[in-house]
Design a protein around this motif. Structure first.
Motif: not given
Length: 392
Positions: A196-204
């Motif tokens: 979920i984090l990678h989907e919603k924060a792809p640049a993080a």
């Protein structure tokens, strides 16, 4: 499980520790714009939220001063967007992420920290014990954690009964299906959180802490906790490609970095709060900062040679690091002395007639590359040291 339940949880840990101690010792009653700053978003449980620190509140927006969130934010020259909630387990974290409450911050996120998993074990452990003793958690006095603990009077006529119950419960908890299942279920939930984090924060960039054992110094409780913490920590990998593991388990097992204080010789000072102390938060922040520095530090620049002549007090040939913004020239009057910054540059040849360098004096020179990311300067490894005598 929010603020009031968090306090009852800590109180119940105290109840269990006293019970197991009795088993061990039966005779004891014991100026930039926002776009130029790093966007830092923090998720997790009470550890990430800074539970117990001065300034903590259960409905806080900002992480309290001294928490690892606040300290990491200071390093990044920004303020964390705090989504850590006391009492949350991995399922709660998934629900929070799916709720959309953090979406606007995640979309812009550069750095994410995650501290989750402790309550996946602690909450079912508490439930198992409460059911075993038929205890109503509302009857446990949470105020005992405010200013230490006063040892309760124990009905010695029931001591044999208490010890028998403790022995039976200990045997059950040492190899308990529910706790094994909780540890086994965590990796899938953890991967769901990451997805979920990678989907919603792809640049993080995502930095994850593993689970530490706060009760290593307490007989039985520490050993019981270690079994399941070791299992749940298998979910984390130091070689993961989609996040950086920050190992807090190892240092917390060797140092007093929590608020736990269990000295039966001083019952009034007993404290079973498993959260990091000020020193513990400082250590976690230091580990996170080290991980950030490792991720962003440029390669080392090479100081190939130095010279001094009548035209230039110092000339140097340098091989700059390709992924750096430049390098600093550092100098000192003693090889192991305190080095000061002489200048910054980026070219392969450096020359200066700076008055900082006195004619006839001997100096030691080294360089280090640097790179600035959203206002934060990261440094590469220092070069070898060269000796130079400044000519007139």
């Amino acid at each position: 499980m929010k603020h009031s339940k968090q306090k009852r949880l800590c109180s119940f840990i105290l109840f269990m520790c006293l019970l197991f101690t009795a088993l061990c010792s039966p005779g004891t009653a014991g100026a930039e714009s926002l776009s130029d700053k790093t966007v830092y978003v923090a998720f997790g449980d009470s550890i990430a939220a800074g539970y117990g620190l001065d300034g903590y509140t259960h409905d806080q927006t900002d992480a309290p001063f001294g928490s690892y969130q606040a300290l990491t934010g200071d390093f990044l020259h920004t303020k964390s967007n705090n989504y850590a909630v006391s009492g949350d387990d991995s399922s709660d974290c998934i629900s929070l992420l799916n709720s959309g409450a953090a979406d606007s911050d995640l979309e812009k996120a550069d750095v994410i920290t995650l501290s989750i998993g402790s309550n996946d074990l602690l909450l079912p452990f508490i439930q198992i014990v409460m059911e075993y003793f038929d205890i109503d958690p509302d009857q446990i006095d949470a105020s005992s954690f405010e200013d230490g603990f006063t040892m309760p009077e124990i009905d010695t006529s029931k001591l044999v009964q208490y010890l028998k119950q403790a022995e039976e419960l200990t045997a059950s908890l040492a190899d308990h299906r529910v706790l094994h299942d909780q540890a086994a279920a965590f990796p899938k939930k953890f991967q769901n959180i990451l997805s979920i984090l990678h989907e919603k924060a792809p640049a993080a960039e995502i930095y994850v802490t593993n689970i530490y054992n706060p009760f290593t110094s307490i007989p039985m409780i520490g050993e019981l906790a270690e079994t399941y913490i070791s299992e749940i920590n298998q979910a984390f990998s130091k070689d993961a490609s989609d996040y950086t593991l920050v190992d807090v388990y190892t240092p917390f097992s060797h140092a007093e970095l929590t608020n736990v204080n269990f000295d039966m010789k001083n019952p009034s000072g007993i404290n079973l709060d498993p959260h990091p102390s000020i020193e513990g938060h400082r250590l976690i922040a230091d580990l996170l900062i080290q991980a950030l520095q490792k991720a962003h530090a440029p390669k080392a620049a090479v100081l190939k040679s130095v010279a001094s002549d009548s035209r230039h007090r110092l000339s140097a040939k340098i091989k700059p690091a390709k992924n750096s913004d430049g390098y600093e020239i550092l100098y000192a009057s003693k090889k192991k002395g305190s080095y000061k910054t002489l200048d910054t540059a980026s070219k392969k040849t450096y020359q200066t007639d700076s008055a900082k360098l006195k004619s006839g004096k001997t100096y030691y020179v080294k360089i280090r590359s640097f790179k600035t990311v959203k206002g934060v300067t990261y440094y590469g490894a220092e070069s070898s040291i060269k000796k130079i005598v400044i000519k007139s």
